[in-house]
Design an enzyme around this catalytic site. Sequence first.
Site, short mmCIF file in Angstrom:
data_model
loop_
_atom_site.label_atom_id
_atom_site.label_comp_id
_atom_site.label_asym_id
_atom_site.label_seq_id
_atom_site.Cartn_x
_atom_site.Cartn_y
_atom_site.Cartn_z
N LYS B 79 -65.17 -6.78 -0.91
CA LYS B 79 -66.06 -6.43 0.20
C LYS B 79 -65.59 -7.16 1.45
O LYS B 79 -65.26 -8.35 1.39
CB LYS B 79 -67.50 -6.83 -0.14
N SER B 160 -75.84 -2.75 1.46
CA SER B 160 -74.69 -2.79 2.34
C SER B 160 -73.34 -2.64 1.62
O SER B 160 -72.35 -2.29 2.25
CB SER B 160 -74.67 -4.09 3.13
N SER B 184 -78.38 -5.48 -1.55
CA SER B 184 -77.10 -4.90 -1.13
C SER B 184 -76.08 -4.71 -2.24
O SER B 184 -75.07 -4.04 -2.03
CB SER B 184 -76.47 -5.75 -0.02
#
Lengths: 95, 494, 500
Positions: B79, B160, B184
């Site tokens: 990420k 997210s 997330s």
Amino acid sequence: MSIDLQTVKKIASLSRISVTDAEAEAMVPELNNILGWVEQLGEVDVTGVQPMTAVIPNHQRLRDDVVTDGNVRDKVLANAPQAEHGFFAVPKVIE
Amino acid sequence: MTELTDLTVAEIRDGFRAGDFSAREVAEGFNANVAAAKALNAFIVETPEKALEAADAADRAKAAGEALGALAGVPIGMKDLFCTQGVQTTAASHMLEGFVPTYESTVSGKLWAAGAGMLGKLNLDQFAMGSSNETSYYGNVISPWRRNDGGNAALAPGGSSGGSSSAISARLCPAATGTDTGGSIRQPAAFTGISGIKPTYGRCSRWGIVAFASSLDQAGPMARTVRDNAILLEVMSGFDPKDSTSLDLPVPQWEANLSSDLKGKTVGIPKEYRPDGLNAEISAMWDRGIEWLKDAGANVVEVSLPHTKYALPTYYIIAPAEASSNLARYDGVRYGQRDLPDGAGLQDMYAATRAAGFGPEVKRRIMIGTYVLSAGFYDAYYTQAQKVRALIARDFELAFEKCDLLLTPTAPSASFALGEKQADPLAMYLNDVFTVPASLAGLPAMAVPGGLDAAGLPIGLQIIGKALDEQTVLNASLAIEERAGFSARPDKWW
Amino acid sequence: MTESTYRIQGATGEWEVVIGLEVHAQVTSNAKLFSGAATAFGAEPNTQVSLVDAAMPGMLPVPNRECIRQAVRTGMAIDAQINKWSRFDRKNYFYADLPQGYQISQLYHPIVGEGQIAITLDEKNPETSTKVIGVERIHVEQDAGKLMHDQHPTSSYVDLNRSGVALMEIVSKPDMRSPAEAGAYLSKLRTILRYVGSCDGNMDQGSMRADVNVSVRKPGEPFGTRTETKNVNSVRFVMAVVEHEASRQVDVLEAGGKVVQETRLYDPDRNETRSMRSKEDAHDYRYFPDPDLLPLELDDAFLEDCRQSLPELPDAKRARYEGDLGLSAYNAATLTADADTARWFEALLAEAARIQKKGESDVAKASANWLLSELYGALNRLGKSLEESPVSAGEGAELLALVADGTISGTIAKQVFEIMLETGDKPGRIVEEKGLKQTSDTGAIEAAVAKVLADNADKVEQYRGGKEALFGFFVGQTMKAMQGKANPQVVNELVKKALG
């Protein structure tokens, strides 16, 4: 509590985010909507409740007083938009 | 023969060790999938050379008979919230465009040290603020899933960690890192039919992860199986003296202790998680989950978490407050973008830089956070929220006197179409209604897929455990995984 | 206890000045408060900066135990309440010397609570001039970096070497009422910090800076509006700020104006304060507990260790010098005003007592007098500090012993000391080599006296005629004839005897 255009501008200024008048005006209902929604917390009875300080019980550890870092100026300045003579440079500040 | 890119982390690890294939073959396979999936926009930066480099190192180590790391031969996605040395790290913002860290985050460093290779930096909501990946400066990630209605509406991969969820479900990587502040990891996992676990707050070091809300941020793995999550979590966890909130505890052997036998365990079903108007398919999935856990030997009881309805408003005070301060460092002085209008002074430069560098959702949250901390409002908002947060944590403690884990839905709906909720921030925030309470209490929680809804989209279940009891969370998730037999995958259209 | 009578004479009558000081003292430590970078003064720009100090994304603070310990010890030294539970808060504002966009400080729960510091305005009359100044709190916080404005025509340069260095902010109560009290408070605080070793007190290098809060009022009235003059870096300047700011405020008020609550700067060159370009929003710092840090909980063992490590403090030392050693109030005050002086004096004392096989109290007065007059005089002349003294405490003690046992006279001792300063030789050796031992040989002295009286028969006559003041003349002439080495007491006796 409901906020007005002037308050939005003040918050933007405190946040150091420049906003146009149109942007600020658009934000007024948006922020009021969110703030109005979070204000329901006011109805919770919190008598005698301490604010949370640590989400999982844990103690603040303390470091030994030993120099273990620094002398990495190249790394510190590597991503600077403007670096000169080993300094970060910013628009001249008048104090 | 099965494609190498269809293998799980455990299968890659074991097959590589057994000599069934080389690490390079695996890396090349995933690199090819990544290169062919631009339409998903899952990656901000692709690093095929990094994946190959780690694979070659693993192959060499194996040939030399050297000890192999826990993830030797396994390529993963990272990420783009984790700072990676020498590789641009943006948090999906314009603000950090071009920022190349001179350091490696603790968690990513542990993964590389265990032999994993990096396929690239995964897209996300800007500064991890969002539930649909639509706030990324680099364009929204698109879910590989499509509704079975014949339409080709682009769907949200969740947020997210939407780049992570999209990439895993599309077989661009067998696993990826995520971070979870209010859901997330779990919500995007649910949207894309994969698993993901947010461990107990403090298990994974936050050092080197671009901060959103410090008291909530927690890294965790995302993968297609519970076992894979256990494997990655073991590598990612561990005490870090550089993070004051890191837990100084040994890392349990979660993988070795996986067991779907839940005899003697009691599952709590929080009644407040079934509000009027809960989506019928989500509700039905939840009922199925209850039956699966009973089948695995668990007792089921109803429990009450009375302050649940206040969790989201609490979160939307605390998280923006912390974010408004955490994001103050993005000022155009030491790194990242600088916007310097002609004749601007220092403070003008700040305001211009931040106006240009942050997207609308980030600005919105910074402004909310600034407002709730400002003079005269601090106690009414922030202090009150921290008190309510204490009550929410106490709700869980009391519930856990009666049970060992909780079963809930992960998200109130399956994935929605991109653009569908963008206009209304509040509607978007409500996506996290089931995931935020565990975040506020710092508890471990996992999303695991349960099946498809009528539209053919994945929906999942959430297991919430006691603090530090990731093992029970993983075990219950495994019990669901075995019984759900979730094997659906999106048809390749990209 | 004393009441200040300092008043400003205005057109409308007398005004009283009310002063509070917020002193920022750099904590003595090797590494910074929240990072492992060094704290040493004067390094090349941005070399003593870690990624934490530069607030790179994802960097986190971990507190330095020594900085916490020094704050606690300082608190104990001023009899303050030590808070076993404290917290760090973030003070949010934007400035180029503040990389995080917030300063980690302590607002809501400081580590040290209320304490007190006794100041003495007239060291010769401590009983009537001592006043206790309250300390509100001490908290620990990060220092900011440094901005340089004179290196480039259109840019300011940022050096983060100081960024993250630990400071103690020591906040007094508004208990001071005159420039002298403010000066004495700052001096005394500096003395205590240097004794404790928690700050080097080096004001030139910015290790101690004071924010001076000043207001004026008519005696007996409530506090007036105050101004805060920032970063004043000497005792003299603090006193000047109080004087100028107070009279400025009186002028404003007497002209019918109002004092504006504001931040001001002191300009030492012009000896005036002026308003700082008021920073917009400066007063909304949005303090909240730093979520990257946990509450700081101190256990009893930690506190006990802090307590045990405290040295004898200046007030106790001064009382002991007066009471046990029998020194004058003034000498006791002078010797204890600085930790290094006291340390030097105590080494001298111990050595003098050892050589002379006497108690410390028996040698204290002579030791104190020699240090404060002879040694200080010489160091002043040489422009050297006590630490740089060419004569060690041991050598000083040896010299004092030679006087005490009658080997040399006080006059000769001065000569010997001069030679010591010049050559670095030991006093015993100097006396030996130069033949400076004083003589009590009555035969030689009698001969010298006889010669002096014979050479000055006229004066002998005058003396006998009643001009007794001439006695000193005969003694002096004899001493001169003996080249100063005669025992003055013996000379006195023999002159008296010869004059009949």
